[in-house]
Enzyme design. Structure first.
Site, mmCIF file in Angstrom:
data_model
loop_
_atom_site.group_PDB
_atom_site.id
_atom_site.type_symbol
_atom_site.label_atom_id
_atom_site.label_comp_id
_atom_site.label_asym_id
_atom_site.label_seq_id
_atom_site.Cartn_x
_atom_site.Cartn_y
_atom_site.Cartn_z
ATOM 1 N N LYS A 111 11.798 -5.449 0.969
ATOM 2 C CA LYS A 111 10.977 -4.374 0.975
ATOM 3 C C LYS A 111 11.143 -3.598 2.335
ATOM 4 O O LYS A 111 11.449 -2.411 2.628
ATOM 5 C CB LYS A 111 9.533 -4.465 0.404
ATOM 6 C CG LYS A 111 9.639 -4.763 -0.886
ATOM 7 C CD LYS A 111 10.160 -3.646 -1.867
ATOM 8 C CE LYS A 111 9.561 -2.452 -1.963
ATOM 9 N NZ LYS A 111 9.913 -1.465 -2.871
ATOM 10 N N TYR A 131 10.764 -11.308 -0.670
ATOM 11 C CA TYR A 131 10.296 -10.267 -1.086
ATOM 12 C C TYR A 131 10.063 -9.185 -0.215
ATOM 13 O O TYR A 131 10.462 -8.155 -0.223
ATOM 14 C CB TYR A 131 9.110 -10.220 -2.284
ATOM 15 C CG TYR A 131 8.359 -8.926 -2.622
ATOM 16 C CD1 TYR A 131 9.190 -8.068 -3.301
ATOM 17 C CD2 TYR A 131 7.253 -8.859 -2.144
ATOM 18 C CE1 TYR A 131 8.643 -6.716 -3.553
ATOM 19 C CE2 TYR A 131 6.525 -7.593 -2.269
ATOM 20 C CZ TYR A 131 7.126 -6.473 -3.150
ATOM 21 O OH TYR A 131 6.552 -5.246 -3.485
ATOM 22 N N THR A 183 5.567 -1.382 0.137
ATOM 23 C CA THR A 183 4.365 -2.004 0.154
ATOM 24 C C THR A 183 3.783 -2.587 1.311
ATOM 25 O O THR A 183 4.342 -2.493 2.386
ATOM 26 C CB THR A 183 4.784 -3.545 -0.547
ATOM 27 O OG1 THR A 183 3.797 -4.565 -0.677
ATOM 28 C CG2 THR A 183 5.962 -4.132 -0.190
ATOM 29 N N ASP A 184 2.258 -2.822 1.219
ATOM 30 C CA ASP A 184 1.687 -3.306 2.783
ATOM 31 C C ASP A 184 2.247 -4.601 2.976
ATOM 32 O O ASP A 184 1.908 -4.993 4.200
ATOM 33 C CB ASP A 184 0.216 -3.207 2.141
ATOM 34 C CG ASP A 184 -0.225 -4.329 1.204
ATOM 35 O OD1 ASP A 184 0.572 -5.056 0.706
ATOM 36 O OD2 ASP A 184 -1.478 -4.391 1.064
ATOM 37 N N GLU A 185 3.065 -5.220 2.223
ATOM 38 C CA GLU A 185 3.398 -6.670 2.640
ATOM 39 C C GLU A 185 4.503 -6.607 3.686
ATOM 40 O O GLU A 185 4.614 -7.551 4.221
ATOM 41 C CB GLU A 185 3.849 -7.508 1.460
ATOM 42 C CG GLU A 185 2.918 -7.644 0.234
ATOM 43 C CD GLU A 185 3.371 -8.720 -0.729
ATOM 44 O OE1 GLU A 185 4.160 -9.488 -0.379
ATOM 45 O OE2 GLU A 185 2.661 -8.874 -1.659
HETATM 46 P P1 NAD Z 1 7.483 -4.214 -11.782
HETATM 47 O O1 NAD Z 1 8.156 -5.371 -11.465
HETATM 48 O O2 NAD Z 1 6.472 -4.149 -12.740
HETATM 49 O O3 NAD Z 1 8.713 -3.341 -12.027
HETATM 50 C C1 NAD Z 1 9.919 -3.080 -11.630
HETATM 51 C C2 NAD Z 1 10.813 -2.290 -12.698
HETATM 52 O O4 NAD Z 1 11.927 -2.097 -11.801
HETATM 53 C C3 NAD Z 1 10.836 -2.881 -13.689
HETATM 54 O O5 NAD Z 1 11.004 -1.944 -14.846
HETATM 55 C C4 NAD Z 1 12.624 -3.322 -13.704
HETATM 56 O O6 NAD Z 1 13.145 -3.253 -14.868
HETATM 57 C C5 NAD Z 1 12.896 -2.221 -12.818
HETATM 58 N N1 NAD Z 1 14.095 -2.960 -12.090
HETATM 59 C C6 NAD Z 1 14.269 -3.819 -11.270
HETATM 60 N N2 NAD Z 1 15.564 -4.171 -10.716
HETATM 61 C C7 NAD Z 1 16.220 -3.017 -11.155
HETATM 62 C C8 NAD Z 1 17.691 -2.671 -10.768
HETATM 63 N N3 NAD Z 1 18.286 -3.447 -10.145
HETATM 64 N N4 NAD Z 1 17.823 -1.526 -11.344
HETATM 65 C C9 NAD Z 1 17.090 -0.677 -12.042
HETATM 66 N N5 NAD Z 1 15.757 -1.118 -12.346
HETATM 67 C C10 NAD Z 1 15.414 -2.341 -11.817
HETATM 68 O O7 NAD Z 1 6.887 -3.588 -10.482
HETATM 69 P P2 NAD Z 1 5.742 -2.862 -10.006
HETATM 70 O O8 NAD Z 1 4.539 -3.787 -9.656
HETATM 71 O O9 NAD Z 1 5.550 -1.712 -10.943
HETATM 72 O O10 NAD Z 1 6.298 -2.245 -8.533
HETATM 73 C C11 NAD Z 1 6.863 -1.088 -8.575
HETATM 74 C C12 NAD Z 1 7.381 -0.650 -6.985
HETATM 75 O O11 NAD Z 1 6.099 -0.442 -6.286
HETATM 76 C C13 NAD Z 1 8.196 -1.820 -6.558
HETATM 77 O O12 NAD Z 1 9.080 -0.945 -5.612
HETATM 78 C C14 NAD Z 1 7.070 -2.662 -5.602
HETATM 79 O O13 NAD Z 1 7.692 -2.835 -4.479
HETATM 80 C C15 NAD Z 1 6.136 -1.309 -5.354
HETATM 81 N N6 NAD Z 1 4.641 -1.853 -4.800
HETATM 82 C C16 NAD Z 1 4.107 -2.784 -5.894
HETATM 83 C C17 NAD Z 1 2.761 -3.004 -5.874
HETATM 84 C C18 NAD Z 1 1.841 -3.981 -6.707
HETATM 85 O O14 NAD Z 1 0.827 -4.354 -6.480
HETATM 86 N N7 NAD Z 1 2.519 -4.354 -7.957
HETATM 87 C C19 NAD Z 1 2.206 -2.630 -4.483
HETATM 88 C C20 NAD Z 1 2.617 -1.954 -3.753
HETATM 89 C C21 NAD Z 1 3.873 -1.432 -4.013
HETATM 90 O O1 DAU Z 2 0.310 -6.173 -1.733
HETATM 91 C C1 DAU Z 2 1.303 -5.530 -2.311
HETATM 92 C C2 DAU Z 2 1.781 -6.318 -3.350
HETATM 93 O O2 DAU Z 2 0.993 -7.054 -4.352
HETATM 94 C C3 DAU Z 2 3.142 -5.774 -4.085
HETATM 95 O O3 DAU Z 2 4.057 -5.288 -3.030
HETATM 96 C C4 DAU Z 2 3.861 -6.997 -5.000
HETATM 97 O O4 DAU Z 2 4.772 -6.376 -5.717
HETATM 98 C C5 DAU Z 2 2.673 -7.684 -5.736
HETATM 99 O O5 DAU Z 2 3.148 -8.574 -6.777
HETATM 100 C C6 DAU Z 2 1.620 -8.189 -5.152
HETATM 101 O O6 DAU Z 2 1.795 -9.225 -4.397
HETATM 102 P P1 DAU Z 2 0.975 -10.597 -4.239
HETATM 103 O O7 DAU Z 2 1.568 -11.572 -4.139
HETATM 104 O O8 DAU Z 2 -0.332 -10.170 -3.534
HETATM 105 O O9 DAU Z 2 0.314 -10.656 -5.897
HETATM 106 P P2 DAU Z 2 -0.038 -11.696 -6.617
HETATM 107 O O10 DAU Z 2 -0.487 -11.080 -8.002
HETATM 108 O O11 DAU Z 2 1.320 -12.711 -6.940
HETATM 109 O O12 DAU Z 2 -0.848 -12.678 -6.027
HETATM 110 C C7 DAU Z 2 -2.171 -12.203 -5.727
HETATM 111 C C8 DAU Z 2 -2.852 -13.267 -5.038
HETATM 112 O O13 DAU Z 2 -3.107 -14.444 -5.651
HETATM 113 C C9 DAU Z 2 -1.953 -13.988 -3.989
HETATM 114 O O14 DAU Z 2 -2.766 -14.418 -2.728
HETATM 115 C C10 DAU Z 2 -1.482 -15.290 -4.635
HETATM 116 C C11 DAU Z 2 -2.572 -15.387 -5.479
HETATM 117 N N1 DAU Z 2 -2.165 -16.136 -6.714
HETATM 118 C C12 DAU Z 2 -1.486 -15.621 -7.482
HETATM 119 C C13 DAU Z 2 -1.023 -16.162 -8.675
HETATM 120 C C14 DAU Z 2 0.282 -15.517 -9.539
HETATM 121 C C15 DAU Z 2 -2.749 -17.400 -7.152
HETATM 122 O O15 DAU Z 2 -3.663 -17.902 -6.453
HETATM 123 N N2 DAU Z 2 -2.350 -17.831 -8.195
HETATM 124 C C16 DAU Z 2 -1.401 -17.360 -9.240
HETATM 125 O O16 DAU Z 2 -1.141 -17.883 -10.279
#
Ligand code: NAD
Ligand code: DAU
Length: 350
Positions: free
Chosen positions: A160, A156, A131-133
């Site tokens: 990562k 988190y 992730t970019d975080e």
């Molecule tokens: P998500 O939470 O929707 O899905 C995660 C999946 O991993 C789920 O199906 C869960 O059951 C599985 N999982 C969790 N713990 C596990 C374990 N111990 N063993 C086996 N499976 C397990 O997550 P997502 O948003 O799809 O993110 C997927 C990947 O991409 C993550 O590594 C996250 O860090 C990365 N990522 C997410 C975002 C985003 O915006 N959502 C952005 C950049 C990177």
């Molecule tokens: O940048 C990549 C990341 O983006 C991934 O690595 C993470 O897995 C993914 O969850 C996401 O993280 P964020 O924290 O940016 O996403 P989230 O949807 O939780 O929040 C987006 C923005 O909105 C953040 O600034 C917090 C704000 N927010 C979020 C929620 C859930 C609110 O203001 N209210 C809310 O209820």
């Protein structure tokens, strides 16, 4: 036949990656390994679950012995590792689950790959999705590049970042053929409604308050999930060993502007008078350690591997709203918890 292990394939991004690989590469055997936590939902994959090149394995990556057994049994050629605890707010409430899944889980996979590939790293790849975080928070200007120093702030992002370091360490120490990508915020179909976009769509639909953290001034760089899956495809096939690639859409929005756009699109789609949904906006206490701004420079990926995002944001957000409104059954199964029974019914009782 290449055997590819995709971890976390029942989650949001993983399900799109699994679908793309199963459909586009019938010559690959795809093994989707997932623990099916609250975030894993096999309803995401009903359209491909009977394809001959798709296999599901319910397993926890924290269980190192089980992971070893699975490598022994299936002799995977490649790993695309997405499984993780992914929600920042949950990591603030319960960091330990993130340490276990994101750090220990990743090391278990690295150890299994190192052990079973040791005599032959040829045509093997361990692709770690990050992730970019990990780069921390930007001020008003600038972008994260692949050379930006790591500076994570939440449990988190720290977990990562640790996993990224360990993946690189296995490359530098043991020559494990790895590649890493760091992507910005994804949005689109099948995202669990705890994250901003699906939570707010769901709350608007049910006339519930929209909890905006702080002043809503934080900036995120949004990418359509299928564009992320396309980037993963390109990096898996063409990325160079040991390299990192940033993925992002050059699409920055303050939270409040994004929320107002969502409200406007939802008013339109639900036939409500303009301004109705905005009234649900409620400012609440800020997230602890809330990063101000993320913005990705994806020039390396575009220049070296030719990937470009396919969708403009306004189009993507409309497609996303349409998906959630047309898939209310999915949303209801997820919010009621019914989806958790699907594995039992589909895979265990049969
Ligand atoms: P998500 O939470 O929707 O899905 C995660 C999946 O991993 C789920 O199906 C869960 O059951 C599985 N999982 C969790 N713990 C596990 C374990 N111990 N063993 C086996 N499976 C397990 O997550 P997502 O948003 O799809 O993110 C997927 C990947 O991409 C993550 O590594 C996250 O860090 C990365 N990522 C997410 C975002 C985003 O915006 N959502 C952005 C950049 C990177
Ligand atoms: O940048 C990549 C990341 O983006 C991934 O690595 C993470 O897995 C993914 O969850 C996401 O993280 P964020 O924290 O940016 O996403 P989230 O949807 O939780 O929040 C987006 C923005 O909105 C953040 O600034 C917090 C704000 N927010 C979020 C929620 C859930 C609110 O203001 N209210 C809310 O209820």
């Amino acid at each position: 036949m290449k055997k590819i292990l995709i971890t976390g394939g029942a989650g949001f991004i993983g399900s799109h990656v699994v679908r793309l690989f199963v459909n586009n590469y019938p010559q690959y055997e795809i093994y989707n390994l997932d623990k099916l936590t609250y975030a894993g939902n096999l309803f995401n994959l009903t359209d491909i679950e009977n394809k001959p090149n798709y296999h599901f394995i319910k397993a926890d990556i924290v269980d190192g012995e089980h992971i070893m057994q699975l490598f022994e049994q299936h002799r995977f050629d490649d790993v695309i590792h997405l499984a993780a605890e992914s929600h920042v707010d949950r990591s603030i409430a319960n960091p330990m689950e993130f340490i276990m899944a994101n750090i220990v889980g990743t090391v278990n996979l690295l150890n299994a790959a190192k052990f079973y590939w040791k005599d032959d790293f040829e045509n093997k790849r361990f692709y770690h999705i990050s992730t970019d975080e990990v780069y921390g928070s930007l001020g008003d200007t600038g972008f994260f590049t692949e050379d930006t120093p790591y500076d994570p702030h939440s449990p988190y992002s720290a977990s990562k970042a640790s996993s990224d370091h360990l993946v690189r360490a296995y490359h530098d120490t043991y020559n494990l053929p790895i590649v890493i990508s760091n992507c910005s915020n994804n949005y689109g179909p099948n995202q669990f409604p705890e994250k901003l976009v699906p939570l707010f769509i769901n709350n608007i639909r049910s006339n519930k308050p929209l909890p905006v953290y702080g002043k809503g001034e934080n900036v995120r760089d949004w990418l359509y999930v299928i564009d992320h899956a396309r980037a993963i495809d390109v990096i898996f096939h063409k990325g160079k060993d040991g390299e990192t690639y940033n993925i992002g859409g050059h699409n920055e929005w303050t939270n409040i502007d994004l929320i107002k756009l969502l409200c406007q699109v939802m008013d339109e789609k639900l036939g409500r008078e303009t301004g109705t949904s905005e009234k649900l906006i409620t400012y609440v206490k800020d997230r602890a350690g809330h990063d101000l701004r993320y913005a990705i420079d994806s020039a390396k990926l575009q220049r070296e591997l030719g990937w470009v995002p396919s969708l403009q944001f306004e189009e993507g957000i409309r497609l996303t709203v349409d998906w959630y409104l047309n898939n209310q059954e999915w949303l209801e199964e997820v919010t009621s918890g019914n989806y958790l029974k699907y594995y039992e019914e589909q895979y265990v009782k049969r």
